[in-house]
Design a protein around this motif. Structure first.
Motif, mmCIF file in Angstrom:
data_model
loop_
_atom_site.group_PDB
_atom_site.id
_atom_site.type_symbol
_atom_site.label_atom_id
_atom_site.label_comp_id
_atom_site.label_asym_id
_atom_site.label_seq_id
_atom_site.Cartn_x
_atom_site.Cartn_y
_atom_site.Cartn_z
ATOM 1 N N GLY A 118 27.141 11.309 11.642
ATOM 2 C CA GLY A 118 28.371 10.548 11.535
ATOM 3 C C GLY A 118 28.172 9.059 11.437
ATOM 4 O O GLY A 118 29.114 8.327 11.109
ATOM 5 N N ALA A 119 26.970 8.582 11.726
ATOM 6 C CA ALA A 119 26.681 7.143 11.662
ATOM 7 C C ALA A 119 25.758 6.802 10.503
ATOM 8 O O ALA A 119 25.189 5.712 10.476
ATOM 9 N N GLU A 120 25.592 7.700 9.562
ATOM 10 C CA GLU A 120 24.690 7.447 8.439
ATOM 11 C C GLU A 120 25.296 6.401 7.504
ATOM 12 O O GLU A 120 26.385 6.604 6.969
ATOM 13 N N PRO A 121 24.598 5.278 7.285
ATOM 14 C CA PRO A 121 25.106 4.284 6.323
ATOM 15 C C PRO A 121 24.930 4.774 4.897
ATOM 16 O O PRO A 121 24.092 5.642 4.615
ATOM 17 N N SER A 122 25.698 4.232 4.001
ATOM 18 C CA SER A 122 25.584 4.607 2.592
ATOM 19 C C SER A 122 24.585 3.699 1.892
ATOM 20 O O SER A 122 24.314 2.583 2.334
ATOM 21 N N ALA A 123 24.041 4.188 0.796
ATOM 22 C CA ALA A 123 23.143 3.417 -0.058
ATOM 23 C C ALA A 123 23.769 3.333 -1.440
ATOM 24 O O ALA A 123 24.333 4.320 -1.925
ATOM 25 N N PRO A 124 23.714 2.174 -2.098
ATOM 26 C CA PRO A 124 24.410 2.019 -3.387
ATOM 27 C C PRO A 124 24.051 3.093 -4.409
ATOM 28 O O PRO A 124 24.940 3.624 -5.094
ATOM 29 N N SER A 125 22.771 3.418 -4.539
ATOM 30 C CA SER A 125 22.337 4.427 -5.507
ATOM 31 C C SER A 125 21.981 5.748 -4.853
ATOM 32 O O SER A 125 21.428 6.635 -5.511
ATOM 33 N N GLY A 126 22.301 5.890 -3.573
ATOM 34 C CA GLY A 126 21.971 7.108 -2.852
ATOM 35 C C GLY A 126 20.573 7.054 -2.269
ATOM 36 O O GLY A 126 19.709 6.295 -2.723
ATOM 37 N N LEU A 141 24.683 12.198 0.792
ATOM 38 C CA LEU A 141 24.344 10.803 0.544
ATOM 39 C C LEU A 141 23.063 10.661 -0.284
ATOM 40 O O LEU A 141 22.679 9.547 -0.636
ATOM 41 N N VAL A 142 22.398 11.791 -0.577
ATOM 42 C CA VAL A 142 21.116 11.775 -1.290
ATOM 43 C C VAL A 142 21.368 11.904 -2.798
ATOM 44 O O VAL A 142 22.337 12.549 -3.232
ATOM 45 N N ARG A 143 20.497 11.314 -3.566
ATOM 46 C CA ARG A 143 20.620 11.380 -5.020
ATOM 47 C C ARG A 143 20.513 12.822 -5.521
ATOM 48 O O ARG A 143 19.919 13.668 -4.845
ATOM 49 N N PRO A 144 21.041 13.110 -6.695
ATOM 50 C CA PRO A 144 20.915 14.475 -7.248
ATOM 51 C C PRO A 144 19.456 14.862 -7.461
ATOM 52 O O PRO A 144 18.567 14.007 -7.570
ATOM 53 N N ALA A 145 19.224 16.153 -7.547
ATOM 54 C CA ALA A 145 17.856 16.641 -7.736
ATOM 55 C C ALA A 145 17.256 16.147 -9.046
ATOM 56 O O ALA A 145 16.047 15.887 -9.129
ATOM 57 N N ASP A 146 18.079 15.988 -10.090
ATOM 58 C CA ASP A 146 17.574 15.496 -11.367
ATOM 59 C C ASP A 146 17.069 14.067 -11.262
ATOM 60 O O ASP A 146 16.246 13.631 -12.087
ATOM 61 N N ASP A 147 17.548 13.322 -10.263
ATOM 62 C CA ASP A 147 17.100 11.948 -10.028
ATOM 63 C C ASP A 147 16.042 11.871 -8.933
ATOM 64 O O ASP A 147 15.743 10.780 -8.442
ATOM 65 N N PRO A 167 28.695 16.682 -3.916
ATOM 66 C CA PRO A 167 27.933 15.634 -3.235
ATOM 67 C C PRO A 167 28.054 14.305 -3.975
ATOM 68 O O PRO A 167 28.179 14.261 -5.192
ATOM 69 N N GLY A 168 28.007 13.221 -3.208
ATOM 70 C CA GLY A 168 28.133 11.895 -3.794
ATOM 71 C C GLY A 168 29.314 11.148 -3.220
ATOM 72 O O GLY A 168 29.946 11.572 -2.246
ATOM 73 N N SER A 169 29.638 10.033 -3.821
ATOM 74 C CA SER A 169 30.688 9.151 -3.321
ATOM 75 C C SER A 169 31.988 9.258 -4.100
ATOM 76 O O SER A 169 32.883 8.429 -3.923
ATOM 77 N N ASP A 170 32.115 10.251 -4.995
ATOM 78 C CA ASP A 170 33.329 10.368 -5.811
ATOM 79 C C ASP A 170 34.510 10.940 -5.053
ATOM 80 O O ASP A 170 35.615 10.973 -5.593
ATOM 81 N N TRP A 171 34.294 11.402 -3.823
ATOM 82 C CA TRP A 171 35.400 12.046 -3.105
ATOM 83 C C TRP A 171 36.559 11.075 -2.883
ATOM 84 O O TRP A 171 37.733 11.469 -2.977
#
Length: 679
Positions: free
Chosen positions: A502-510, A544-550, A192-196
């Motif tokens: 499919g239309a979910e915008p991204s957030a800089p920090s998730g 697109l959601v932040r990790p659980a630790d965050d 999960p995240g934007s590293d893909w």
């Protein structure tokens, strides 16, 4: 004596017929001094004419009529376009050959590799070569062809670092095999995240460093933009191009020509990029292979996953099929041994994934009796209130619009139009119900079953959801993203973002949290891929959601005991895909088997089934009426064979349609291999 087909040409018709000399232009013309015969693929949609035709090359076109160029020929009393496949010294046709009418351009736009691939795709999907070439080669722009191209950039001097590939136990070994051109093939479950995007860019940079090109196919323009940015950071400028439909014909053709001429060897694009003529192709990448947009809506309806795997198999190149989810088709690639899984370990996954809760589990039911039936249970509402204090919250709604479906308040029956029996809907809070089929206003509607006149919501869309949440959270801004207006990104400020899949915008920090509403609308569809598609959309939103630790949390409003819901809670796309594949094998459904559909009016479907000589292993299901068609007279039959007989089935269907085309049957049943909807 007959001429032999050129390599890679049709297996259905072994004899390329020559064109007759009727209406061949000037009677006295000198042929070319060398290789005076041109074999041409004429642009015609008729299946019985899907073969090359021989023409004479006049002396005036000797230097310009090169293999792969666009030509125009006289065919059937008309001047038609086509592609010159090859030059030959003689023809087996005993009659008088026509001359080429015109060489449109001497640019060899049809490369031998794309030509062989197009022929194989046409045979695999029971289509014609001209239909596939129409998808593979963009329309010509003469002004663009005359432009002076920019000089090609040299390959990167330094090998890129492993970067995000270090998060996967077998990631560095995949790059090592790619670097040494050992052609690794993997089904990749991205963290999960934007590293893909950066992960794909590093793979492409590694391939380019070793002298290999890359084709990366993605579902939509937003994904292309994300990967385009990552490619620019890893490769620098001028070493890759992005091919999308919104570029415009001229710019798209300009970029495509830079690939054809070998100036650029890395291509990022949507579906049509799967045919990009990349030189020294060494890696093909497909992102989010379960998305329906990867299947071309034009005949012969090829799927990017099949085309790219065929291309990788024929050329012996590396392949990377990736996504947050895993489809049963990707699981089939692993099970067959064609590809290997590429996943992160559970410890790494837990550090990247958000915490997922399912509504209606035992602990929640003990505190909230309505948790199973409420559209927005108390836990989800509480999660939204808490998470919205520190950042944006995503709310995924499966349907767009306001009230996309209406029911009778009394008997709960579907509200239908009195004129055409279409479903009724409402566009806004003060609008009158209207028919979604004919547009007729239904202000005086009454239920034919119980006589009631009051309506209630059946399916709630994004606009109505945003309106309800705006009243529940009056201090927060509410943004909507859907087909009418798709947001690409939102800020990290507290807000509610209501979006369709499919239309979910991204957030800089998730996102701080995500609410996945109306799971029943995705899971209850009469579709073989309903659970798989629902899980894919959930994974894409939850990533697109932040990790659980965050503090990242996800609430899915769906039955907690369902396998798709449990796969999301455990974040186990591989296990779900393996179980899905096993169940489909037991029931005899794709991808465990191969299927084709024949759709049309009942008499035409039955006539084609009577004409086709099916393989012995084939099983005919139906025909049965197609309920989702506008015409009640439409029927569909499904043909099922083992996967090993798919080419034999395609060949049989192609032969039958060609025979009917030769008889000039006006109404032909539509044949489709690998239909997306089988139930």
């Amino acid at each position: 004596m007959t001429a032999q087909p050129t390599p890679g040409e049709g297996t259905l018709f072994d004899t390329p017929r020559a064109a007759t000399a009727a209406a061949s232009g000037p009677k006295k013309r000198a042929p070319a001094p060398e290789e005076p015969i041109a074999r041409v693929a004429v642009d015609t949609p008729l299946p019985h004419l899907d073969r090359p035709f021989d023409y004479r090359v006049p002396e005036s076109m000797h230097t310009t009529a090169v293999p792969g160029c666009r030509v125009r020929v006289r065919f059937g009393g008309q001047v038609r376009s086509g592609f010159l496949l090859e030059r030959a010294s003689s023809s087996d046709f005993d009659g008088q050959l026509s001359y080429l009418h015109q060489v449109v351009s001497s640019e060899p736009v049809l490369t031998p590799e794309v030509r062989r691939l197009s022929r194989a795709v046409a045979d695999r999907y029971a289509g014609t070569l001209s239909d596939v070439l129409r998808l593979a080669i963009p329309p010509r722009h003469a002004r663009v062809e005359r432009e002076q191209p920019e000089p090609p950039q040299p390959a990167p001097a330094e090998l890129p670092p492993h970067g995000p590939w270090e998060n996967y136990p077998h990631g560095p070994s995949f790059l090592a095999a790619l670097r040494s051109q050992r052609c690794p093939r993997a089904v990749w479950n991205a963290l999960p995240g934007s590293d893909w995007a950066d992960t794909v860019a590093i793979a492409a940079a590694t391939a380019l460093w070793s002298g290999q090109g890359t084709v990366a196919v993605l579902p939509d323009g937003r994904d292309v933009e994300a990967l385009d940015t990552a490619m620019r950071e890893r490769l620098g400028s001028g070493r890759h191009v992005a091919l999308t439909a919104d570029l415009g014909p001229a710019e798209r053709y300009r970029r495509w020509l830079s690939v054809l001429r070998g100036h650029v060897r890395v291509v990022v694009g949507t579906r049509a990029a799967m045919f990009a003529p990349v030189h020294e192709l060494g890696l093909v990448v497909l992102w989010d292979d379960g998305d329906d947009v990867h299947c071309d809506p034009h005949a012969p309806y090829p799927h990017a996953r099949t085309v790219l795997t065929m291309r990788a198999h024929h050329l012996g190149t590396a392949a990377l099929v990736g996504g947050f989810a895993r489809t049963a088709d990707a699981a089939q690639l692993i099970e067959s041994g064609w590809a290997h899984p590429l996943t992160a370990d559970r410890t790494t996954l837990r550090s990247h994934a958000p915490r997922v809760h399912a509504s209606g589990d035992d602990s929640e039911l003990a505190r909230d009796d309505a948790a199973r039936s409420a559209r927005l249970p108390l836990r989800a509402l509480r999660m939204a209130r808490e998470s919205s204090q520190t950042g944006p919250v995503l709310i995924q709604v499966p349907r767009r619009g306001y009230l996309a479906s209406l029911l009778c308040q009394g008997c709960r029956g579907s509200a239908r139009c009195a004129s055409c029996q279409g479903p009724l809907a409402v566009r806004s809070a003060h609008a009158m119900p209207y028919c979604r089929w004919c547009g007729h206003l239904a202000g005086a509607w009454s239920c034919p079953t119980c006589g009631g006149s009051r309506l209630r919501a059946g399916v709630v869309g994004t606009r109505r959801t945003a309106e309800e949440l705006g009243r529940a959270f009056p201090s927060l801004p509410v943004h909507t993203s859907g087909r009418d207006e798709v947001l690409t990104a939102v800020s990290d400020r507290p807000a509610l973002v209501v979006a369709t899949p499919g239309a979910e915008p991204s957030a800089p920090s998730g996102y701080t949290a995500a609410l996945l509403l109306d799971g029943w609308a995705l899971l209850d569809r009469a579709d073989l891929r309903a659970a798989e598609e629902a899980l894919r959309r959930w994974y894409n939103a939850a990533s697109l959601v932040r990790p659980a630790d965050d503090g990242g949390r996800v609430a899915v409003v769906a039955e907690a005991g369902l396998s798709a819901t449990q796969a999301l809670v455990r974040w186990d796309p591989a296990g779900f895909a393996e179980r899905e594949l096993a169940e489909r094998r037991e029931l005899g459904f794709p991808p465990a088997v191969a299927m084709a559909s024949v759709t049309g009016e009942p008499e035409h479907v039955r006539e084609l089934l009577a004409d086709v000589t099916l393989p012995e292993s084939a099983e005919v299901l139906g025909p049965v009426p197609v309920s989702n068609e506008d015409s009640d007279s439409t029927e569909r039959a499904l043909l099922r064979v083992p996967r090993g007989d798919v080419l034999e089935l395609a060949r049989a269907l192609k032969t039958a349609t060609a025979a009917r085309s030769a008889r000039k049957d006006e109404h032909l049943a539509r044949v489709r291999m690998d239909p997306l909807e089988v139930v």
